[in-house]
Design an enzyme around this catalytic site. Sequence first.
Site, PDB file in Angstrom:
ATOM      1  N   HIS A  66       1.334   3.286  -3.480  1.00 13.61           N
ATOM      2  CA  HIS A  66       0.337   4.183  -4.079  1.00 13.61           C
ATOM      3  C   HIS A  66       0.916   5.531  -4.456  1.00 13.61           C
ATOM      4  O   HIS A  66       0.551   6.108  -5.476  1.00 13.61           O
ATOM      5  CB  HIS A  66      -0.838   4.382  -3.116  1.00 13.61           C
ATOM      6  N   HIS A  97     -46.612  29.968  12.153  1.00 16.90           N
ATOM      7  CA  HIS A  97     -46.628  28.503  12.253  1.00 16.90           C
ATOM      8  C   HIS A  97     -47.853  28.052  13.058  1.00 16.90           C
ATOM      9  O   HIS A  97     -48.543  27.105  12.699  1.00 16.90           O
ATOM     10  CB  HIS A  97     -45.374  27.985  12.983  1.00 16.90           C
ATOM     11  N   GLU A 141      -7.712   4.183   6.664  1.00 13.71           N
ATOM     12  CA  GLU A 141      -8.586   3.785   5.550  1.00 13.71           C
ATOM     13  C   GLU A 141      -8.696   2.255   5.498  1.00 13.71           C
ATOM     14  O   GLU A 141      -9.776   1.700   5.502  1.00 13.71           O
ATOM     15  CB  GLU A 141      -7.988   4.319   4.242  1.00 13.71           C
ATOM     16  N   HIS A 142      -7.529   1.610   5.437  1.00 14.20           N
ATOM     17  CA  HIS A 142      -7.489   0.137   5.455  1.00 14.20           C
ATOM     18  C   HIS A 142      -6.922  -0.304   6.791  1.00 14.20           C
ATOM     19  O   HIS A 142      -5.892   0.208   7.219  1.00 14.20           O
ATOM     20  CB  HIS A 142      -6.547  -0.410   4.388  1.00 14.20           C
ATOM     21  N   ASP A 163      -9.078  -4.184  -2.617  1.00  9.75           N
ATOM     22  CA  ASP A 163      -8.781  -3.142  -3.608  1.00  9.75           C
ATOM     23  C   ASP A 163      -9.283  -3.523  -4.993  1.00  9.75           C
ATOM     24  O   ASP A 163      -9.702  -2.667  -5.771  1.00  9.75           O
ATOM     25  CB  ASP A 163      -7.265  -2.931  -3.712  1.00  9.75           C
ATOM     26  N   GLN A 178       0.816  -1.223   0.000  1.00 11.31           N
ATOM     27  CA  GLN A 178       0.000   0.000   0.000  1.00 11.31           C
ATOM     28  C   GLN A 178       0.846   1.268   0.000  1.00 11.31           C
ATOM     29  O   GLN A 178       0.349   2.344  -0.340  1.00 11.31           O
ATOM     30  CB  GLN A 178      -0.981  -0.011   1.171  1.00 11.31           C
TER      31      GLN A 178
END
Length: 435
Positions: free
Chosen positions: A252, A412, A319-320, A353, A249
């Site tokens: 990336h 109202h 995230e992961h 993924d 990862q």
Amino acid sequence: MKRTYLKKASRTSQSDAGETSKTVAAILADIETRGEAAALEYAAKFDKYTGNVELTQAEIDAACARVPQKLKEDILFAHDNVRRFAEVQKGTVADVEYEINPGLIVGQKAIPVSAAGCYVPAGRYRHIASAVMTVTTAKVAGCEHITVSSAPQPGEGLNPAIVFAAHACGADKIMALGGVQGVASMAFGLFGQPKANIIVGPGNQFVAEAKRSLYGRVGIDMIAGPTDSLILADKGADAHIVATDLVSQAEHGYNSPVWLVTDHEPLARDVLSRVPDLIADLPALNRENAEAAWNDYAEVIVCANREDMAATSDEYAPEHLTVQAEDLDWWLNRLKCYGSLFLGEETTVSYGDKAAGTNHVLPTSGAASYTGGLSVHKYMKIVTWQRASREGSKQVAEATARISRLEGMEAHARAADVRLAKYFPDEDFDLTANG
Ligand SMILES: NC(=O)C1=CN([C@@H]2O[C@H](COP(=O)(O)OP(=O)(O)OC[C@H]3O[C@@H](n4cnc5c(N)ncnc54)[C@H](O)[C@@H]3O)[C@@H](O)[C@H]2O)C=CC1
Ligand SMILES: O=C(O)[C@@H](O)CS(=O)(=O)O
Ligand SMILES: [Zn+2]
């Protein structure tokens, strides 16, 4: 809680945030003012692309014809998994109708947004799987119009497999526009597409910032910027697999943090010693990305016990999140902040993924502390409705009139008064604020 950092990051996702925000604001303002001409100029500037932006059917067919058959089958396998999981998730949202008081009925409906704009990143890598993740879920949700926008390669345009994936999963329009210009064109309805009601999909810091800035004028799924990942590992974990997963990862981009959290220092040291060789063994682009991410953004943290490991992980809200430790059910039960969780060595973030069926468009930079990832639900508006019989109107009208008057909202109150007067002409009601 005591934490020992065997490796500490010198940079975080916020390191360049101010500069990115200024750049994106200027591009968005320019495209909003000058429209398509400005978007085309940015495509030429950032992607060296001056070709066709809106793909024609002939261009789509030609791109699809260039994709090898085996890859098509793999993409369709991934599509099928993502579609079936999305359908199951859609089944968890039901339209409901409930008689809350006699004669007063309230309900909920889930209505899909009409137009979805799906960003598919393609700067450093060809994110074929992102097309599958975004378009498939929009289609299952029931969006009427789905646009895909993705970064073209200089002189080449869109990657054929991205075009195939977008087309096969149900995109109505495919555009060769990357970055802020792609996001802005979907939000402003340029190049003959309806204005998107929601913009979804991952991307680099410029894409994530463009979505963040446009939020409010258009819906977004979440901040899905540069990938981040955390691994929780105990003494039983396989150091080679942990190190391989961290590197997987970090490739990336230079700004993709990976974190290892463990309660077993020998494992941490073993992993630390293995990562450089695994990175050195990668092809050039991947190596450059992973090396920079590892040097500047990665952390290795030793905690006293699994409770402290879990608390640390929740603080990072990755995230992961991967767990390679015993008693997986304990972790599943305990962990609270993550985009997607990978339990045990037998699965890995790469499965999610690409093809396992859970969505890979996930919250980054700590956003997992308040949101999950992309799902059909992100495209669906949960709206409410009500209706009442005249009898059902009575009690709620009285309460409404008195609450409104106490609030000072006389108009109202009168909307309730007129109904009581019309439906129950023979009855007296004390509708004063102190009634
Ligand atoms: N959170 C998630 O769910 C996921 C996140 N990702 C992330 O998506 C990202 C993909 O990034 P990229 O490969 O760069 O592709 P990308 O398609 O997101 O970005 C490429 C675009 O960036 C723009 N750009 C580049 N430099 C610029 C500059 N200086 N100023 C303004 N615009 C500029 C260009 O317009 C180009 O078209 C990675 O960070 C990856 O980690 C990928 C998949 C899933
Ligand atoms: O951030 C993510 O979800 C990415 O890891 C997805 S992918 O590897 O780019 O497909
Ligand atoms: Zn990944």
